[in-house]
Structures are given as C-alpha cells and as structure tokens.
Motif scaffolding. Structure first.
Motif, PDB file in Angstrom:
ATOM      1  N   ASN A   7       0.769  -1.297   0.025  1.00  6.22           N
ATOM      2  CA  ASN A   7      -0.009   0.015  -0.088  1.00  6.22           C
ATOM      3  C   ASN A   7       0.737   0.960   0.084  1.00  6.22           C
ATOM      4  O   ASN A   7       0.839   2.177  -0.824  1.00  6.22           O
ATOM      5  CB  ASN A   7      -0.788   0.054   1.120  1.00  6.22           C
ATOM      6  CG  ASN A   7      -1.924   1.064   1.268  1.00  6.22           C
ATOM      7  OD1 ASN A   7      -1.405   2.286   1.040  1.00  6.22           O
ATOM      8  ND2 ASN A   7      -2.991   0.759   1.561  1.00  6.22           N
ATOM      9  N   GLY A  30     -10.747   9.717  -1.951  1.00  8.60           N
ATOM     10  CA  GLY A  30     -10.637   8.595  -1.282  1.00  8.60           C
ATOM     11  C   GLY A  30      -9.192   8.216  -0.733  1.00  8.60           C
ATOM     12  O   GLY A  30      -8.759   7.237  -0.847  1.00  8.60           O
ATOM     13  N   GLY A  32      -8.232   7.100   2.291  1.00 11.56           N
ATOM     14  CA  GLY A  32      -8.079   6.096   3.070  1.00 11.56           C
ATOM     15  C   GLY A  32      -7.122   6.508   4.334  1.00 11.56           C
ATOM     16  O   GLY A  32      -7.183   7.366   4.807  1.00 11.56           O
ATOM     17  N   SER A  55     -15.579   8.335   4.558  1.00 12.39           N
ATOM     18  CA  SER A  55     -15.546   7.612   5.865  1.00 12.39           C
ATOM     19  C   SER A  55     -14.932   8.451   6.750  1.00 12.39           C
ATOM     20  O   SER A  55     -13.775   8.835   6.699  1.00 12.39           O
ATOM     21  CB  SER A  55     -14.755   6.279   5.625  1.00 12.39           C
ATOM     22  OG  SER A  55     -14.487   5.902   6.741  1.00 12.39           O
ATOM     23  N   VAL A  82     -17.395  11.575  -3.344  1.00 10.99           N
ATOM     24  CA  VAL A  82     -17.165  11.815  -4.693  1.00 10.99           C
ATOM     25  C   VAL A  82     -18.519  12.473  -5.623  1.00 10.99           C
ATOM     26  O   VAL A  82     -18.300  13.345  -6.575  1.00 10.99           O
ATOM     27  CB  VAL A  82     -16.103  10.938  -5.591  1.00 10.99           C
ATOM     28  CG1 VAL A  82     -16.908   9.851  -5.963  1.00 10.99           C
ATOM     29  CG2 VAL A  82     -15.689  11.469  -6.651  1.00 10.99           C
ATOM     30  N   VAL A  98      -6.445   6.735  -5.692  1.00 12.63           N
ATOM     31  CA  VAL A  98      -5.686   5.446  -5.724  1.00 12.63           C
ATOM     32  C   VAL A  98      -6.713   4.186  -5.312  1.00 12.63           C
ATOM     33  O   VAL A  98      -7.266   4.382  -3.925  1.00 12.63           O
ATOM     34  CB  VAL A  98      -4.514   5.449  -4.849  1.00 12.63           C
ATOM     35  CG1 VAL A  98      -3.871   3.986  -4.794  1.00 12.63           C
ATOM     36  CG2 VAL A  98      -3.667   6.666  -5.103  1.00 12.63           C
ATOM     37  N   ASN A  99      -7.014   3.192  -6.063  1.00 10.05           N
ATOM     38  CA  ASN A  99      -7.716   2.339  -5.943  1.00 10.05           C
ATOM     39  C   ASN A  99      -9.072   2.476  -5.339  1.00 10.05           C
ATOM     40  O   ASN A  99      -9.808   1.986  -4.095  1.00 10.05           O
ATOM     41  CB  ASN A  99      -7.183   1.224  -4.744  1.00 10.05           C
ATOM     42  CG  ASN A  99      -6.126   0.297  -5.627  1.00 10.05           C
ATOM     43  OD1 ASN A  99      -6.115   0.281  -6.690  1.00 10.05           O
ATOM     44  ND2 ASN A  99      -5.655  -0.613  -4.645  1.00 10.05           N
ATOM     45  N   ASN A 100     -10.229   3.381  -5.857  1.00 10.32           N
ATOM     46  CA  ASN A 100     -11.280   3.801  -5.349  1.00 10.32           C
ATOM     47  C   ASN A 100     -12.277   4.077  -6.568  1.00 10.32           C
ATOM     48  O   ASN A 100     -13.436   4.080  -6.392  1.00 10.32           O
ATOM     49  CB  ASN A 100     -11.396   4.597  -4.205  1.00 10.32           C
ATOM     50  CG  ASN A 100     -11.036   6.032  -4.376  1.00 10.32           C
ATOM     51  OD1 ASN A 100     -11.872   7.024  -4.591  1.00 10.32           O
ATOM     52  ND2 ASN A 100      -9.511   6.407  -4.412  1.00 10.32           N
TER      53      ASN A 100
END
Ligand SMILES: C[S@@+](CC[C@H](N)C(=O)[O-])C[C@H]1O[C@@H](n2cnc3c(N)ncnc32)[C@H](O)[C@@H]1O
Length: 193
Positions: A7, A30, A32, A55, A82, A98-100
C-alpha cells in the motif's frame, strides 16, 4: 485498516508520477489511511493538499498520520463523497485517486465533474490494482484501458499509462485537462452563458 508495504509502495509511486510542484494545489479522492496525502504534502510545501473520503473512520486515521501538516494548514481532510463534491474554493493543479474509482457511482460522470475542478492543463491520475481473485497483468491492463476510455469521454487528453510491478501489477493512468475553460459539469451545464 492494516497498512501493507504494498500500500505504501503503491501510493508513493503514484504520487511520484504526478510531477507535484511546491506551489501546487492537489486534491486526493478516497485518501483512506492518508499515505498519499503525506507524500503529496512533502512535495507541495508551499501549496495545499485537500482530501475527501466518505468514511469518518478513514478521515480520523489519515488525520493522525498527517497531523503536523494539518496543523500547518497545508493539508485539509474532509468527509465527503465523490458524488457530492463540496465547494473547494478554487481550482486544482493535480487530482489523484488510488484504488477507489471502481467504488464510485457513475465514474464517467464523476470524472467529468473532476475535469471541471482542474486548471487548464492540470493532471489527473487514476490508479488501480485489481483486487479480484486470480487477477493478473491482463486484468490490470484491461482496467487501464477502461480508465483511458472513461477519461477520454470525460474530456481529458494526452494519456500516459504507467505500471508498477506488484502482484498483480498496478496501473496508473494520467490524463491532462484540456486547454480552455473547464469541462461542463452537472453544476455548470445549466448556468447562463
Ligand atoms: C481501497 S481504499 C484506498 C485508500 C487509499 N487511496 C489507499 O490507496 O491507501 C478506498 C477508499 O475510498 C473511499 N471511498 C470509497 N467510495 C468513496 C466515495 N464515493 N467517495 C469518497 N471516498 C470513497 C473509502 O472510504 C476508502 O477509504
């Protein structure tokens, strides 16, 4: 969220591709646990890094990781989705996700809205490492092709695809906002000329 070495590597690599300048204003969607936010803040030392994630748990993690930069008002983290973007008070030079993107409702429409947030010639980077069981280099390549198609339909130009050799590989598709006025969004489509 447990932070795997892959990650950290994926996020650091993604940020390294964005050519972030010290005065840049950068948006991450996103964020994270906030790894890329930290990498961006190290580069945009005289600019600003703004992040949204839907989140509150992730916002709290990312805020702990980036506490010093938040205190210095160089990083601002918001709880937002978003598909309901807040008013950011001005355009961005770079946008990263990234990855979302695969989790966004109607990603094509979202990308059009993001195009409207970039300065002319600004860059967007959409990063994906497929997580489905049995994912291979071909799964990654297919995801990158689909991302290019979506970005193209959203008005972005001058694409570049980079690959990081993890298991499975990670693809980063970088596109440039077209020169001229911002792309139409659902917000400005019906505004008077
Ligand atoms: C797989 S995690 C990736 C986190 C981070 N980019 C990274 O690579 O470490 C996906 C993140 O996207 C966020 N997310 C998912 N859908 C979202 C949406 N519609 N709006 C904003 N954030 C979203 C999630 O809360 C989560 O933090």
């Amino acid at each position: 969220m447990t932070l795997r070495p892959s990650n950290r590597k994926r996020n650091a690599w993604a940020v390294s591709l964005l050519d972030v300048q010290s005065t840049d204003r950068v948006l991450e969607i996103g964020f994270g646990p906030g790894v890329a936010i930290g990498e961006l803040a190290q580069r945009a030392t005289r600019g600003q890094v703004v992040g949204i994630d839907h989140s509150e748990t992730m916002r709290a993690h990312a805020a702990r990781r980036n506490a010093a930069a938040i205190r210095a008002a160089r990083v601002s983290l918001m709880v937002a989705s978003v598909d309901d973007l807040p008013d950011f008070g001005g355009p961005f030079d770079k946008i990263l996700a990234v990855n979302n993107m695969g989790m966004w409702p109607d990603p094509g429409l979202r990308l059009k809205e993001l195009a409207g947030l970039l300065r002319s010639g600004g860059l967007v980077a959409i990063v994906s490492q497929p997580r489905c069981p049995g994912a291979t280099a071909e799964t990654t390549a297919a995801a990158a092709r689909q991302t290019v198609e979506l970005l193209e339909a959203a008005g972005f130009v001058a694409f570049r695809v980079e690959t990081l050799d993890l298991e499975p590989p990670v693809a980063c598709v970088i596109g440039s906002a077209p020169p001229g006025p911002p792309a139409p969004t659902s917000d400005n489509l019906n505004s008077p000329a």
